[in-house]
Design an enzyme around this catalytic site. Sequence first.
Site, mmCIF file in Angstrom:
data_model
loop_
_atom_site.group_PDB
_atom_site.id
_atom_site.type_symbol
_atom_site.label_atom_id
_atom_site.label_comp_id
_atom_site.label_asym_id
_atom_site.label_seq_id
_atom_site.Cartn_x
_atom_site.Cartn_y
_atom_site.Cartn_z
ATOM 1 N N ASP A 25 0.818 -1.212 0.000
ATOM 2 C CA ASP A 25 0.000 0.000 0.000
ATOM 3 C C ASP A 25 0.849 1.257 0.000
ATOM 4 O O ASP A 25 2.054 1.207 -0.129
ATOM 5 C CB ASP A 25 -0.949 -0.015 1.199
ATOM 6 C CG ASP A 25 -0.205 -0.147 2.506
ATOM 7 O OD1 ASP A 25 -0.864 -0.256 3.546
ATOM 8 O OD2 ASP A 25 1.040 -0.120 2.495
ATOM 9 N N LYS A 89 -8.598 -0.627 8.464
ATOM 10 C CA LYS A 89 -9.446 -1.742 8.054
ATOM 11 C C LYS A 89 -8.618 -2.954 7.676
ATOM 12 O O LYS A 89 -7.388 -2.870 7.586
ATOM 13 C CB LYS A 89 -10.315 -1.314 6.862
ATOM 14 C CG LYS A 89 -9.468 -0.944 5.658
ATOM 15 C CD LYS A 89 -10.310 -0.544 4.478
ATOM 16 C CE LYS A 89 -9.425 -0.303 3.271
ATOM 17 N NZ LYS A 89 -8.577 -1.443 2.922
ATOM 18 N N CYS A 133 -7.621 -2.914 -4.288
ATOM 19 C CA CYS A 133 -8.360 -1.951 -3.473
ATOM 20 C C CYS A 133 -9.122 -0.930 -4.311
ATOM 21 O O CYS A 133 -10.284 -0.651 -4.041
ATOM 22 C CB CYS A 133 -7.413 -1.236 -2.523
ATOM 23 S SG CYS A 133 -6.559 -2.355 -1.410
#
Length: 221
Positions: A25, A89, A133
């Site tokens: 990420d 999350k 994502c």
Amino acid sequence: MADKTTPERRLKNQAILYADCSVCDMQDKFAPAIWQFDKVVLTTQKVLRAAKILNIPVYVTTQNAARLGGTVAALEPLLAATGATTIDKTRFSMWVPELARHFASTAGSAAASAAESPAQCQVVIAGIESHICVTQTALDLLAAGHDVFVLADGVSSCNEQEVPLALARLRAEGATVTSSEGWLYETMGDAGIAEFREIAKLVKETNADTKTALSALLSKM
């Protein structure tokens, strides 16, 4: 005859999602794994500066921050300046219950003023990874009835070949794939709006970064 109408924005009910999620990420720890990661950061910085000028709400997610750390340091001051809402999350999609509640609250007030329910938002997505994502978030938002704008110069993946595949799928599903500058000018819609001078200045200041990001991230499209 001159246009006598009051200048107003073309896109009025917006939110920006910074997709900072999945194992690879937008966190410093994983930067080396993402194709053209630094270019995604450049575009996101511009978008966040624009969000501050245009007063557009920003939402950022982290994936298991306790283990993987927070958002990339280069973006933290800009996220703070926009008053961004941060949600941690484990789900790949950003459309988690907490985010949906934020949208319901904002959309509720917008719907009341427009005598509509539910209100439709124009949601702008930047971040990673394009095929995980970003894709899952966009699909969930479309299913929830929102308009989705994916910034082609603001998304990437570990494997560069995944990016055009993801963007092609999102176009087919109904998302708008555009550039950060295209989105900015579509948001304004009129050079007469109060924020135009500031946005034009931002575009000029970031011109070199924009060219760099477009050249790199759109090279596979």
